[in-house]
Design a protein around this motif. Sequence first.
Motif, short mmCIF file in Angstrom:
data_model
loop_
_atom_site.label_atom_id
_atom_site.label_comp_id
_atom_site.label_asym_id
_atom_site.label_seq_id
_atom_site.Cartn_x
_atom_site.Cartn_y
_atom_site.Cartn_z
N LYS A 1 65.83 141.64 103.61
CA LYS A 1 64.92 140.72 102.93
C LYS A 1 64.93 139.33 103.58
CE LYS A 1 65.33 142.88 98.38
NZ LYS A 1 65.77 142.71 96.98
N ALA A 2 66.14 138.87 104.02
CA ALA A 2 66.26 137.49 104.51
C ALA A 2 65.93 137.34 105.99
CB ALA A 2 67.69 136.98 104.25
N ALA A 3 65.94 138.40 106.73
CA ALA A 3 65.73 138.31 108.18
C ALA A 3 64.40 137.67 108.54
CB ALA A 3 65.86 139.69 108.80
N PRO A 4 63.28 138.04 107.96
CA PRO A 4 62.02 137.39 108.34
C PRO A 4 62.03 135.89 107.98
CG PRO A 4 61.62 139.48 107.26
CD PRO A 4 63.07 139.18 107.10
N THR A 5 62.58 135.58 106.81
CA THR A 5 62.62 134.17 106.40
C THR A 5 63.56 133.38 107.30
OG1 THR A 5 62.21 134.87 104.11
CG2 THR A 5 63.09 132.67 104.42
N ALA A 6 64.70 133.98 107.62
CA ALA A 6 65.65 133.30 108.50
C ALA A 6 65.05 133.07 109.86
CB ALA A 6 66.94 134.13 108.59
N ALA A 7 64.31 134.08 110.36
CA ALA A 7 63.67 133.93 111.67
C ALA A 7 62.65 132.81 111.63
CB ALA A 7 63.01 135.25 112.05
N GLU A 8 61.90 132.82 110.54
CA GLU A 8 60.89 131.76 110.43
C GLU A 8 61.59 130.40 110.30
OE1 GLU A 8 57.09 130.55 107.53
OE2 GLU A 8 58.27 132.39 107.10
N GLY A 9 62.67 130.33 109.49
CA GLY A 9 63.41 129.07 109.33
C GLY A 9 64.05 128.63 110.63
N ALA A 10 64.57 129.58 111.38
CA ALA A 10 65.19 129.25 112.67
C ALA A 10 64.16 128.68 113.61
CB ALA A 10 65.85 130.49 113.24
N HIS A 11 62.96 129.29 113.62
CA HIS A 11 61.90 128.74 114.48
C HIS A 11 61.49 127.36 114.00
CE1 HIS A 11 60.93 131.83 117.34
NE2 HIS A 11 61.16 132.80 116.34
N THR A 12 61.43 127.19 112.70
CA THR A 12 61.06 125.86 112.17
C THR A 12 62.11 124.83 112.56
OG1 THR A 12 59.95 126.91 110.30
CG2 THR A 12 60.53 124.59 110.03
N ASP B 1 64.99 138.35 117.40
CA ASP B 1 65.50 139.68 117.81
C ASP B 1 65.99 140.49 116.61
OD1 ASP B 1 64.94 139.09 120.41
OD2 ASP B 1 66.99 138.43 120.91
N LEU B 2 66.70 139.74 115.70
CA LEU B 2 67.20 140.45 114.50
C LEU B 2 66.05 140.96 113.63
CD1 LEU B 2 69.54 141.30 112.68
CD2 LEU B 2 69.53 139.01 111.64
N ASN B 3 65.10 140.03 113.49
CA ASN B 3 63.93 140.45 112.67
C ASN B 3 63.21 141.62 113.30
OD1 ASN B 3 62.11 140.23 110.50
ND2 ASN B 3 60.68 139.06 111.78
N THR B 4 63.06 141.51 114.68
CA THR B 4 62.40 142.63 115.40
C THR B 4 63.22 143.90 115.27
OG1 THR B 4 61.42 141.08 116.97
CG2 THR B 4 61.54 143.41 117.62
N LEU B 5 64.53 143.73 115.40
CA LEU B 5 65.41 144.91 115.30
C LEU B 5 65.29 145.55 113.91
CD1 LEU B 5 67.64 146.72 116.41
CD2 LEU B 5 69.31 145.02 115.64
N ILE B 6 65.33 144.63 112.91
CA ILE B 6 65.22 145.18 111.55
C ILE B 6 63.89 145.86 111.34
CG2 ILE B 6 65.07 144.53 109.12
CD1 ILE B 6 67.21 142.38 109.71
N ALA B 7 62.87 145.21 111.90
CA ALA B 7 61.51 145.82 111.75
C ALA B 7 61.42 147.15 112.49
CB ALA B 7 60.46 144.83 112.24
#
Length: 694
Positions: free
Chosen positions: A293-304, A346-352
């Motif tokens: 659940k948190a991976a997409p948000t974390a990825a977006e937050g990391a990019h932000t 990468d994590l989000n992609t991996l999870i996806a």
Amino acid sequence: MRSPRLAALELRRFGRGKLPRAALVALLLLPLLYGALYLWSFWDPYSRLDRIPVALVNDDRGTTADGKRLTAGDDITEGLRDSRVFDWHEVSAAQARAGVEDGTYYLSLTMPADFSARIASSGGDSPETGALQVRTNDANNYIVGQISRTVFGEVRTAASTKASRSFLDKMFISFSDIHGATVEAADGADDLSGGIGKAEKGSKDLADGLKDAKKGSGKLSKGLKTLDSGAGDLETGSRQVANGTQALADKVNGFAGPLAPFLKDNEKTIGDTAQLVADSAKVVDTHLATLVKAAPTAAEGAHTASDALAAVYLARCEDQVLDDPACADLKKAKDSAADVAVVADDLNTLIADQDGDLKTLRTNLATLRTKAQELADRAPNLSEDLDDAVKQVNALNTGAAKVADGAKALHAGLGTANTGAGSLNQGVGELKNGAEDLNGGMFKLVDGSGKLAGGLHDGAARIPDYDKDARDARTAVMADPVKLVSQDMHKAANYGTGFAPYFIPLSLWVGAMVAYMLIAPMNRRALAAGSSAWRIALAGWLPVVAIGILQTTALMTVLHWAIGLEMARAAGTVGFLFLVSACFAALVQWLNARFGAAGRILVLALLMLQLTSAGGTYPVQTSPGFFNAIHPFLPMSYVVEALRRLITGGGLEPVAYACVVLVAFTAGALALTALSARRRQVWTLDRLHPELSL
């Protein structure tokens, strides 16, 4: 002198003295000795048969037939006693034999010991004839023997009729039984016909069923063949399974030995470890869920954050010296944020990309957690479970071995079943063909049973069913089917009446013969006077005719009034006998006139010829040919026939014919006497000295 006067003078001669008168009376009564006296002696002998002593022997022991006592000998004895045909004397067999031999009894009748048994045998398997035994002795009396044959013939007929009635009554009862049985058989045939009809339908159903069964047996044969092949595979597989379970059992038993103490000593540790694994799996599963659940948000937050740091860095350090520590730290922070963003991507992609694997992982983690929890729960009992597992593994091994053996037996049995199924298929085919033939035969049997039922009904209708009255009536007829319905058109009253036509002319002939012993056949006075030949003949004939009329009158008076001779035509009989006397007188006169002393012998000879050829006792046809040949040429033949019609009745044609014959004989005899008279008027040496004088 005329002939009647000469005749009267001849008769007047008997009135001179007592002796001539006695001679005339004797002459008149002489025919009674031959006629009345002889007829009287056997006038009605059959009415006196009860005076004849006859021996009766009843040795019959009797018998039992159909539960009833049969005493035929006693029945016949009683009937004979009541009939009074003879003077019966009941004696022993020995006494009867001796009595018939010495003349004490004229004959004997014997009922043998098995008489009733033989009569009763008519209704059994070996019928025998019952024999009445008659012993006669013609040395005692021939006629009695003849009479006994007639009487005992009637006794035999009566006994046979009675026995026949018993046998026929049983036969008619059997007819009724057969009728009833045939009716029952006809009803049974109806039931049979109905049953065969049902059987025919059943045979058709059977044929159809066997046809289907043939198809099924074919399928069964093919299926069993396939099943046999599968059973072979099953046998192989089950054997492999048995081998595997044996290996498993060996390993389990091998491991269970050292493992059991370890499990018993470390049950708590294993339980705690399993619980830890279950809890850890739960935590990991929880964090995996949070990560997903948190991976997409974390990825977006990391990019932000990376973008923000990059902007801050650009704004504050783009124009600064690179060796500015702040800027250097900020740059590191920017780079680190960029790296974090990349890692987050990468994590989000991996999870996806690994979403399916993560789901599988989560499922496995759930399973691991469940199993670990179960292990943790069972850990206190692991040693007991190990023992149960070992037992179950061994039981599995034993069952697998049995399954393998059963599969082997099943394979063998299915092989036999496969062979049997082939035979079954062939047999069902034969049964199908047989059922079709049976159906065809049953169809014919239905038709035949219908005809059988119809025939039995027709037969039952034709078989008589007699009740008691009908049975008695038919038994009486069949026991004595031929009745002698005797219709005697002109019955003679008795034995003497039947013989009267024979003995009356005999007595008149004897009367004429004796008369010419006392009266000359030719009047001597007329001969001496030279009268005409006819006058001489008539003069010698008329006195004897007159005596013959008196003889006839006396004879018929005694026969009718004293003895009891009844005549159908009394006046005609007497008138005819007057003619007979005249004819006999003429014949006797001629024989005496022509032949002299020898004529008297010829008169006797002619009498014998007439008696033997006249048919007075037995029909002339029963006599030898000689007597049949002379029968038509002698007057007594016609006299006997005519007297039968006059005394007992009947047509008068023989009487008229006899009258013509007698008149012809009379005229011929008188003519011959006249011729002899003419010859006697000439004297010769023979007349003067005759060779024979009577």
